[in-house]
Motif scaffolding. Structure first.
Motif, PDB file in Angstrom:
ATOM      1  N   PRO A 120      -4.837   5.564   4.874  1.00  0.00           N
ATOM      2  CA  PRO A 120      -3.867   6.588   4.405  1.00  0.00           C
ATOM      3  C   PRO A 120      -2.962   6.051   3.343  1.00  0.00           C
ATOM      4  O   PRO A 120      -2.259   4.934   3.474  1.00  0.00           O
ATOM      5  CB  PRO A 120      -3.092   7.355   5.544  1.00  0.00           C
ATOM      6  CG  PRO A 120      -3.005   6.434   6.468  1.00  0.00           C
ATOM      7  CD  PRO A 120      -4.508   5.663   6.362  1.00  0.00           C
ATOM      8  N   ALA A 123       3.404   6.967   1.250  1.00  0.00           N
ATOM      9  CA  ALA A 123       4.014   8.480   0.810  1.00  0.00           C
ATOM     10  C   ALA A 123       5.405   8.133   0.775  1.00  0.00           C
ATOM     11  O   ALA A 123       6.018   7.267   1.131  1.00  0.00           O
ATOM     12  CB  ALA A 123       3.704   9.345   1.837  1.00  0.00           C
ATOM     13  N   GLY A 124       6.148   9.116   0.006  1.00  0.00           N
ATOM     14  CA  GLY A 124       7.463   9.068  -0.267  1.00  0.00           C
ATOM     15  C   GLY A 124       7.715   7.959  -1.274  1.00  0.00           C
ATOM     16  O   GLY A 124       7.040   7.548  -2.219  1.00  0.00           O
ATOM     17  N   ALA A 127       5.642   5.070  -2.198  1.00  0.00           N
ATOM     18  CA  ALA A 127       4.519   5.293  -3.077  1.00  0.00           C
ATOM     19  C   ALA A 127       4.772   4.568  -4.367  1.00  0.00           C
ATOM     20  O   ALA A 127       3.724   4.130  -5.195  1.00  0.00           O
ATOM     21  CB  ALA A 127       4.238   6.597  -3.411  1.00  0.00           C
ATOM     22  N   ARG A 133       2.122  -0.651  -2.384  1.00  0.00           N
ATOM     23  CA  ARG A 133       0.995  -0.340  -2.906  1.00  0.00           C
ATOM     24  C   ARG A 133      -0.308  -1.381  -2.704  1.00  0.00           C
ATOM     25  O   ARG A 133      -1.179  -0.985  -2.637  1.00  0.00           O
ATOM     26  CB  ARG A 133       1.055  -0.117  -4.504  1.00  0.00           C
ATOM     27  CG  ARG A 133       0.215   0.575  -5.242  1.00  0.00           C
ATOM     28  CD  ARG A 133      -0.033   1.988  -4.884  1.00  0.00           C
ATOM     29  NE  ARG A 133      -1.165   2.713  -5.419  1.00  0.00           N
ATOM     30  CZ  ARG A 133      -1.448   3.783  -5.615  1.00  0.00           C
ATOM     31  NH1 ARG A 133      -0.870   4.550  -4.790  1.00  0.00           N
ATOM     32  NH2 ARG A 133      -2.544   4.381  -6.165  1.00  0.00           N
ATOM     33  N   TRP A 136      -1.575  -1.576   0.490  1.00  0.00           N
ATOM     34  CA  TRP A 136      -2.430  -0.547   1.019  1.00  0.00           C
ATOM     35  C   TRP A 136      -4.075  -0.707   0.263  1.00  0.00           C
ATOM     36  O   TRP A 136      -4.895  -0.344   1.022  1.00  0.00           O
ATOM     37  CB  TRP A 136      -1.766   0.843   0.166  1.00  0.00           C
ATOM     38  CG  TRP A 136      -2.896   1.840   0.327  1.00  0.00           C
ATOM     39  CD1 TRP A 136      -3.132   2.646   1.361  1.00  0.00           C
ATOM     40  CD2 TRP A 136      -3.757   2.338  -0.780  1.00  0.00           C
ATOM     41  NE1 TRP A 136      -4.156   3.597   1.185  1.00  0.00           N
ATOM     42  CE2 TRP A 136      -4.529   3.643  -0.023  1.00  0.00           C
ATOM     43  CE3 TRP A 136      -3.666   2.306  -2.156  1.00  0.00           C
ATOM     44  CZ2 TRP A 136      -5.194   4.398  -0.936  1.00  0.00           C
ATOM     45  CZ3 TRP A 136      -4.602   2.936  -2.908  1.00  0.00           C
ATOM     46  CH2 TRP A 136      -5.209   3.937  -2.371  1.00  0.00           C
TER      47      TRP A 136
END
Length: 705
Positions: A120, A123-124, A127, A133, A136
Motif C-alpha cells: 500500500p 497516505a496523508g 505521501a 516515497r 515505498w
C-alpha cells in the motif's frame, strides 16, 4: 535574597526528587516487563512441550491403530475369501481393473496471485514526504521481484507435475493393458479347463483346481497364497498342498505407549498365548477358505472329498536348510462341508470339531501334525489276537533282520509309520519311524539290540548321536536284556526311551505279537511274573479307539479309572474355547475335588468322577479327563497294568484303554466337549506329556510355579 535562594534550592530538590521517582518508576516498569516476558516465554515453552507430547501420544495411538487394523485383517481372512468372487472369473464377474487414480499428481500447483504482493502506498502527509516515497518504491520493487520469483518456481513445479503425471498415466495404461490381457487369458484358460472337465478328462482336474486355489490375489501381506493339487480319480478325491504364512504375520507388539516422564515410546508386547492362538486361528481360516474356494468352483459335483495339508516352508535351524513342516491337516466330504455356515463359525472349532481336522498345538515352537495321505487310507487292520505268555519265537535266537522287522511291526501297530534299513550302511539306524501325533509327533530313530547282558552306556550315547545326526526328535533303544544305572542316568532328561526285555514282552503281548526270552517261560528270568487282571467292565461296554467321538445321550457322565501296577491318579480340567482353564479352580485333582458347585466332582479314593454337563457354565467348552502318575517317581504309562477308563452316560457304557507309552507320565485319555450344533459329545484321546502332570497343567494354563 535568602528567600529567593531557598526557593531555588527547594525547586531544585523537587526536580531531583521527581527525576528519582521517574527513574524508580521506569526501573519498576522495566522489571515488570522482564517478568512478563519471562512468563510469556515460560508459557510458550509449556505450550510447546504440551504440543510435542500430544504429538508423540498421537503418533503412538496411530501406530497402535495400525496394529489393530492388522489384527482385524488377520481375523477377516475367511470373511474376505467368502465375500470375493468365485472361480472361474467369468462365472463370478471378472475382477475389474481399477480406474486411473493420479493421487497428489492430479492436483495442480497453485500459482501466486500478484495482489498478494501489493504494497500500500503512503497516505496523508507521508505521501508528500520524499523519504517515505523512496521507501515505498523500494518495498514495491522487492515485492515485484518476490512475485516473479515465486511465479517462476510455481510454473516450474507445475511443468514437472505434468511431466510426472504423463509418465504415471503411461505406466498405468501399459499396466492396465497387460492386466486386461492376463485376465482375458485367465478367463479363456479357465473356460477351456471347464470344458475339458465337462468332457470327462481326468488329467484336467488337478490343473483346474490348482488354478482355483492360486487365482485369488486378495490375501493379506506376508501370505504366500501358493498351492499344489493332486487327483485320485478312483476315489474322486482331491489333495491340496497349501503353503501357510509364517508366525511373523501376527504382530509381536500389542500396542505402543508414550511415557511422558521419560520422553520415550514403549512397545507393549502381545501376550505369547494370545499371539499363538491368533496364529492358529489364521491357519484355520486359511484352510477353511481354500476348502470353500475348491468346493465353490466344483459346480458339477466332481469332488467327493478334499484333503488339505497346510505346510510352512522355513529354514530348519538345526540344518540350515529350507524344509517343510505340516501345521494342519484335514479331510472332508462334500456333504459335510456343504452343511457348514462358514460366515458364522469359529474357525478353530469348525476345523477341529466339525471337520475332524488337526492343527499343531504350538506351531510357533516347531509343532507338526500328521499329513493327510496322498491316497485314501486303507481299512483298519483287525484287532490283534491275544498271545499267551511264552508263545512265539525266542527273541535271543532270532535273526537280526527278523528281530528288527518284529520291532518295526510293534511300533507300526502302536500307530507309527515305520521302515527298516538295510543290514549295511544304516548309519546306526535299525528302524526309522514317524509319529503322527499332533503333540508328541515327529521323526523317531529306533535301535534294536539282541543282548543277553546289560546294555553298556556307550550304546545309549551312540543312539543319542545317531538321533541328532538323523535330525530326529526322539530315540528309542529296544533290547532283550536290561539297562544299568549309567545308561538310565545318561537318558534322564534326554528325548531317549529305553525299552528293556520285560517291557518289550509286555508291549508285544499288548499288540498281539509273539515272542519270549529263553527256551521256556519258567526258565526265562527276565519274563515278569503273571500279572493279575482287574475285573472287566460289563459286557455291554463299547471299546473306543483314539480319536473316536460320539454324541452323549444324557447330561451326567460318570468316569472310573482302573489299573494295577504303578500308582496313578485321575484329574480333570475345565477348559474355555482356547483350551485353557479360566482360573486355578478349574483344575480338579486330589486336593481340590470339586468345581462349579459340584458340576464336576472327583472321588480320589476310588479314582472316579462325575461330569454334569447341564450345570456347566457356557464359558466351559471342554472337560479334559487325564491320568497322571506319581510326580515324585519315575513311572510312565508303560508301568500301568491293564489300564482302562470306563465312561457311563444313561444306559450307554464305553471303555477306553490308554496306550502303554513309555515316554509319557501324564495322559489326556478323554474329553467331554461342547459341539456347536450337536451338543455335548465324548472323544477318546490318548495323548501324553513326558514331564507329567506339570506339563499337562502348564499347557492348559494352570499356574504350576
Amino acid at each position: 535574597m535568602w528567600s529567593v535562594l531557598a526557593d531555588a534550592q527547594r525547586e531544585q530538590h523537587r526536580r531531583a526528587e521527581a527525576q528519582r521517582r521517574a527513574a524508580a518508576a521506569a526501573q519498576r516498569e522495566n522489571e515488570r516487563a522482564q517478568r512478563e516476558a519471562q512468563r510469556a516465554a515460560a508459557r510458550g515453552e509449556r505450550e510447546a512441550l504440551k504440543a510435542y507430547q500430544q504429538g508423540r501420544e498421537s503418533d503412538a495411538a496411530r501406530r497402535s491403530a495400525e496394529l489393530d487394523a492388522r489384527v482385524a485383517e488377520l481375523r477377516g481372512v475367511l470373511a474376505a475369501g467368502l465375500a470375493g468372487p468365485g472361480f472361474p472369473p467369468a462365472a463370478g464377474g471378472r475382477p475389474a481393473v481399477p480406474p486411473f487414480d493420479p493421487g497428489p499428481l492430479g492436483v495442480p500447483v497453485p500459482m501466486p496471485d500478484q495482489n498478494w504482493y501489493l504494497v500500500p502506498p503512503p497516505a496523508g502527509p507521508q505521501a508528500y514526504h520524499p523519504g517515505a516515497r523512496r521507501q515505498w518504491e523500494e518495498q514495491s520493487a522487492q515485492a515485484r521481484a518476490a512475485f516473479e520469483r515465486d511465479w517462476q518456481a510455481a510454473w516450474t513445479a507445475e511443468q514437472q507435475r505434468q511431466h510426472r503425471l504423463a509418465d504415471y498415466r503411461a505406466q498405468y495404461e501399459a499396466w492396465a493393458a497387460e492386466r486386461h490381457r492376463l485376465l482375458a487369458g485367465q478367463a479363456a484358460h479357465a473356460g477351456r479347463l471347464a470344458a475339458r472337465l465337462r468332457a470327462g478328462e481326468a488329467a484336467a482336474v488337478a490343473e483346474y483346481f490348482e488354478a482355483v486355489v492360486d487365482w485369488r490375489e486378495d490375501w493379506p501381506d506376508g501370505f504366500p497364497a501358493d498351492g499344489e493339487t493332486s487327483w485320485d480319480a478312483s476315489a474322486r478325491r482331491l489333495l491340496v498342498r497349501w503353503e501357510l504364512p509364517p508366525y511373523e504375520v501376527v504382530p509381536p507388539v500389542g500396542r505402543y505407549r508414550y511415557v511422558r516422564s521419560e520422553d520415550r515410546e514403549d512397545e507393549v508386547a502381545r501376550p505369547v498365548g494370545q499371539r499363538r492362538e491368533l496364529y492358529r486361528e489364521v491357519l484355520a481360516q486359511c484352510a477353511l477358505r481354500v476348502l470353500a474356494e475348491v468346493f465353490r468352483a466344483d459346480a458339477d459335483g466332481l469332488l467327493a472329498s478334499v484333503g488339505l495339508n497346510g505346510v510352512l516352508v522355513a529354514t530348519d535351524p538345526a540344518t540350515g536348510r529350507e524344509g517343510e513342516r505340516c501345521l494342519l491337516a484335514v479331510e472332508v466330504d462334500r456333504e459335510v462341508f456343504a452343511g457348514l455356515a462358514l460366515d458364522r463359525v469359529a474357525p478353530l472349532d469348525c476345523l477341529v470339531d466339525a471337520l475332524g481336522g488337526r492343527i499343531a498345538a504350538r506351531p510357533d515352537k516347531g509343532g507338526t501334525v500328521a499329513e493327510v495321505p496322498a491316497s485314501a487310507p486303507p481299512s483298519p487292520p483287525p484287532p490283534p489276537s491275544p498271545v499267551a505268555d511264552g508263545e512265539g519265537p525266542d527273541l535271543f535266537e532270532m535273526d537280526p533282520l527278523e528281530f528288527e522287522e518284529l520291532v518295526a511291526e510293534l511300533f507300526r501297530r502302536r500307530g507309527l509309520r515305520t521302515s527298516t534299513t538295510a543290514r549295511s550302511g544304516d548309519e546306526g539306524v535299525d528302524v526309522l519311524a514317524e509319529d503322527p501325533d499332533p503333540i508328541t509327533g515327529g521323526k523317531i530313530v529306533i535301535q534294536a539290540k539282541r543282548y543277553r547282558k546289560t546294555v553298556p552306556p556307550s550304546a545309549v550315547r551312540d543312539l543319542e548321536s545317531t538321533m541328532r545326526r538323523q535330525g530326529a526328535n526322539r530315540g528309542i533303544l529296544v533290547t532283550t536284556a536290561g539297562f544299568g544305572p549309567g545308561s538310565r542316568k545318561h537318558a534322564e532328561g534326554q528325548p531317549l526311551t529305553l525299552v528293556d526285555g520285560p517291557m518289550l514282552l509286555a508291549l508285544l503281548r499288548e499288540q498281539g505279537l509273539p515272542g519270549r526270552l529263553g527256551p521256556a517261560p519258567a526258565t526265562a528270568p527276565l519274563v515278569p511274573a503273571q500279572r493279575s487282571t482287574p475285573a472287566a467292565p460289563a459286557a455291554s461296554a463299547v471299546e473306543l479307539t483314539p480319536g473316536q467321538n460320539l454324541l452323549l445321550p444324557g447330561e451326567d457322565v460318570r468316569v472310573r479309572f482302573r489299573s494295577d501296577g504303578a500308582e496313578a491318579d485321575l484329574t480333570l480340567l475345565l477348559l474355555d474355547a482356547d483350551g485353557r482353564v479360566r482360573h486355578d479352580e478349574d483344575f480338579v485333582f486330589y486336593h481340590q475335588p470339586t468345581a462349579e458347585d459340584g458340576a464336576v466332582t472327583l472321588r480320589p479314593d476310588d479314582r472316579s468322577a462325575t461330569v454334569r454337563t447341564g450345570r456347566l457354565p457356557d464359558a466351559v467348552r471342554r472337560v479334559a479327563i487325564s491320568v497322571n502318575l506319581d510326580a515324585d517317581g519315575d513311572g510312565t504309562c508303560a508301568d500301568l497294568v491293564d489300564p482302562s477308563v470306563e465312561l457311563t452316560c444313561g444306559s450307554s457304557r464305553w471303555m477306553f484303554r490308554p496306550p502303554a507309552d513309555p515316554a509319557v507320565s501324564a495322559m489326556l485319555v478323554a474329553e467331554v466337549y461342547r459341539h456347536p450344533t450337536d451338543g455335548w459329545k465324548l472323544r477318546a484321546v490318548g495323548q501324553g506329556w513326558s514331564d507329567g502332570l506339570a506339563g499337562l497343567a502348564r499347557d492348559h494354563g494352570v499356574d504350576v510355579a
